[in-house]
Design an enzyme around this catalytic site. Structure first.
Site, mmCIF file in Angstrom:
data_model
loop_
_atom_site.group_PDB
_atom_site.id
_atom_site.type_symbol
_atom_site.label_atom_id
_atom_site.label_comp_id
_atom_site.label_asym_id
_atom_site.label_seq_id
_atom_site.Cartn_x
_atom_site.Cartn_y
_atom_site.Cartn_z
ATOM 1 N N ASP A 341 0.816 -1.206 0.000
ATOM 2 C CA ASP A 341 0.000 0.000 0.000
ATOM 3 C C ASP A 341 0.853 1.261 0.000
ATOM 4 O OD1 ASP A 341 -2.666 1.315 0.400
ATOM 5 O OD2 ASP A 341 -1.694 1.979 2.248
ATOM 6 N N GLU A 394 1.137 -0.421 -5.155
ATOM 7 C CA GLU A 394 0.190 0.662 -5.389
ATOM 8 C C GLU A 394 1.021 1.939 -5.461
ATOM 9 O OE1 GLU A 394 -3.378 3.332 -3.569
ATOM 10 O OE2 GLU A 394 -1.811 2.486 -2.334
#
Length: 681
Positions: A341, A394
């Site tokens: 993330d 990401e």
């Protein structure tokens, strides 16, 4: 915070022992060396709480890294949370590793560490950073747990996994938030108001598996299930980097969940968050009276907008804590890959920071060099220690070589989310079709960089929250046009190079934005609801079937030889057409998308070979809720040069539709060469 009563005895190994004979440490000199170097990739087997037998006595060994502590004791329900009952001993002073053995303890006991700092008057009760299980929020104690009780049945999946997760394998991912996928109605007492509750890991396993299997997705991706205190963070503010959240059951329950999906041939990806952690006082923040896990300078160690701390990636022990966590999930829970993330927030020192609120690197730049090193070491460790698994970044910026090997200067990820494609396409789809001709570049620009990285095309949870609207509500037009737009978009997406990711609810056109606190709107799939929802579900299932069965959609997915435009320039009609190719040209697929509600009769399209073509899929088919404007069984090519090809066919393009064509095998001879005078896009 106010300090509890300080134990009278300091935690000294030489002066205070639990037994007459010193309990041997679980750390060898080599363990300590590796930890100091940040390369002890099984650190979780030493740190934390572990069942142990010493001189025939069963109990639990506790180990903790806290170099600035003056005294530490283990407190729990087994000693009435008495801070003087079970003192830890500073066994390894150079690294600050504390240990103790408590005989008679068993799994299920609650515990924390009572720390007293030697640098100030700070004192706090902290959870175990390496705890395998934690209490259900709002309680915060760690739980002594044996994570080796589950008998895994997924050996066949693990053997096949490296092949199934190669770059040239199809990967269609269903992104899931376990807390809101589906709730269970429950009455606590007869006649009481019915309430929703979470499904457990063991309830989710068959329900989610059957659903995903029916739709043809190859993987599920879980929003973080690493323990977190606040439901509203969706799991992205982690306090338990080694503990599956207790909201849905025990660690063994989660192992059962993963095992169940694997036995059905479905991979499990996990969102993992090494970019920041919350400031909750019971967890990692200011752990031993110092900024142990976070960088001490707030200009580098704090995300003010997120209200969280940033890990100190320059500290080898912190890098070790994180890398060991990543490997822990891949090893002990058989997770098939990690979606990392907020990578962009790690790479840039000025991320979400105003001028003067960040510290340049040693060269005066904005690149976070220590974070770069950490990410490279992370990916090297994953591929070396657990081959066949994947890592997905990401990453929303243009940082180069994200998915290239570290030995050429890359970050070493397997895949990267294609955020540029996602933003361009969602912006394009929101336009009224009459305006799309002026924004045609939104569709075609992604092919300028499609092979610069190994991409995943994400339609994720972030795109259906915070007043952005659900996927179906983003589409313009009346009810019929909204669903037709969405089917056309999905058809184009499944044809575009890159792996596929779709967040739950998007597969059946949920009207409402995603709400983490409530179940998906499953009633939309049951009569008397509008049939468009179930028809969209059927369309997604067929897209996934074609994606899995047709080699052209994956065999050359990361190779420019796997894609060729037929016509990217027809902005007047808002139509695009392209080929997806495999090493065997008989498998070539042709995609045509009409992004307007105007049917195009007699539309001539160039084709790469002579022969007979048939519709493999048409999103305007009545079974998917379309108008049924199809092209029939066979379409014979004409020897008329058109666009980039020597041959062409005449089609009817249904309004707001994607059509997939394939040539019938044996219906022509050798591939006809394209005219040299035709400029390729």
């Amino acid at each position: 915070m106010s300090a509890p009563l300080l134990p009278q005895q300091p935690g000294s190994d030489t002066n205070h022992r639990s037994h007459k004979q010193e309990i041997p440490s679980v750390f060898s000199e080599f363990d300590l060396y590796l930890f100091g170097q940040g390369k002890h990739f099984r650190l979780y087997e030493k740190m934390g709480a572990h069942l142990r037998v010493v001189d025939g006595v069963e109990g639990v060994n506790f180990a903790l890294w806290a170099p600035h502590a003056r005294s530490i004791s283990v407190i729990g329900d087994f000693n009435d949370w008495n801070r003087s009952a079970n003192l830890m001993h500073l066994r390894h002073q150079d690294l600050g590793v504390w240990e103790c053995f408590i005989p008679g303890l068993k799994t299920g006991s609650l515990y924390k560490f009572a720390l007293y700092s030697r640098t100030n008057n700070y004192a706090a009760d902290k959870i175990d950073p390496f705890a395998f299980s934690c209490e259900l929020r709002p309680h915060t104690a760690s739980i002594i747990t044996d994570i080796h009780q589950h008998e895994w049945q997924d050996a066949d999946w693990l053997e096949r996994r490296p092949k199934l997760q190669e770059l040239n394998a199809p990967m269609s991912v269903y992104e899931v938030h376990l807390g809101s996928w589906r709730h269970v109605p429950e009455r606590h007492q007869p006649g009481a108001v019915e309430e929703d509750r979470f499904m457990t890991y063991r309830e989710l396993a068959p329900a989610l598996t059957d659903y995903v299997k029916k739709l043809g997705f190859t993987h599920v991706e879980l929003l973080p299930i690493t323990e977190f205190p606040f439901d509203g963070s969706w799991g992205y503010q982690v306090t338990g980097y080694y503990a599956p959240t207790s909201r849905f059951g025990t660690p063994e329950d989660f192992q059962y969940f993963v095992d169940y999906l694997h036995q059905a041939g479905i991979g499990v990806l996990l969102d993992w968050v090494p970019s920041h952690f919350p400031k909750d006082g019971h967890a990692l923040s200011y752990f031993d009276g110092t900024h142990l896990y976070e960088h001490p300078d707030s200009r580098k160690g704090e995300h003010k907008e997120w209200g969280s701390y940033v890990f100190d990636y320059g500290r080898s022990e912190v890098r070790n804590f994180l890398i060991a966590s990543a490997l822990f999930w891949l090893r002990e829970y058989h997770i098939d890959g990690l979606r990392v993330d907020a990578v962009a927030s790690m790479l840039y020192l000025d991320y979400l920071r105003d001028p003067g609120q960040w510290i340049p690197n040693i060269h005066g730049g904005r690149e976070h060099l220590e974070a770069v090193t950490f990410l490279q070491q992370l990916n090297e460790a994953v591929y070396a220690e657990v081959p066949g698994t994947v890592t997905i970044a990401e990453e929303s910026s243009a940082w180069p070589l994200v998915t290239r090997p570290t030995y050429v200067g890359g970050l070493g990820f397997t895949h990267k989310w294609n955020m540029g494609w996602m933003h361009d396409m969602l912006e394009y789809m929101k336009f009224d079709p009459i305006h799309r001709r002026y924004n045609h570049h939104n569709i075609t620009f992604s092919m300028m960089y499609a092979y610069s990285e190994n991409y995943v095309l994400p339609l994720s949870h972030d795109e259906v929250v915070h007043i952005k609207g659900s996927m179906i509500r983003k589409m313009p037009g009346d009810l019929w046009q909204k669903f037709a737009n969405l089917r056309a978009f999905y058809g184009y997406m499944w044809g575009h190079p890159g792996k596929k990711l779709l967040f739950m609810g998007g597969e059946f056109g949920q009207w409402s934005e995603w709400n983490f606190a409530q179940s998906l709107d499953w009633h939309l799939l049951a009569p008397p609801s509008d049939p468009h929802h179930s028809q969209l579900l059927d369309f997604i299932s067929e897209l996934n079937r074609i994606y899995h069965d047709e080699p052209a959609l994956s065999a050359l997915d990361t190779d420019p030889a796997g894609f060729s435009w037929i016509d990217p320039h027809d902005s007047d009609n808002s139509v695009i057409s392209f080929q997806r190719l495999s090493p065997n040209h008989d498998d070539t697929l042709i995609f045509i998308t009409n992004f307007t509600p105007v049917p195009r009769h007699g539309y001539r399209l160039g084709v790469p070979e002579t022969g007979i073509y048939h519709e493999l899929l048409n999103s305007d088919h009545e079974r998917y809720g379309g108008s049924g404007l199809l092209n029939g069984a066979d379409i014979t090519s004409d020897p008329i040069p058109w666009q980039s090809c020597n041959h062409s066919i005449v089609l009817t393009l249904a309004p707001l539709s994607t059509t997939i064509l394939k040539r019938r095998p044996g219906s022509s001879g050798k591939q006809a060469p394209a005219p040299e005078t035709v400029e390729q896009a």
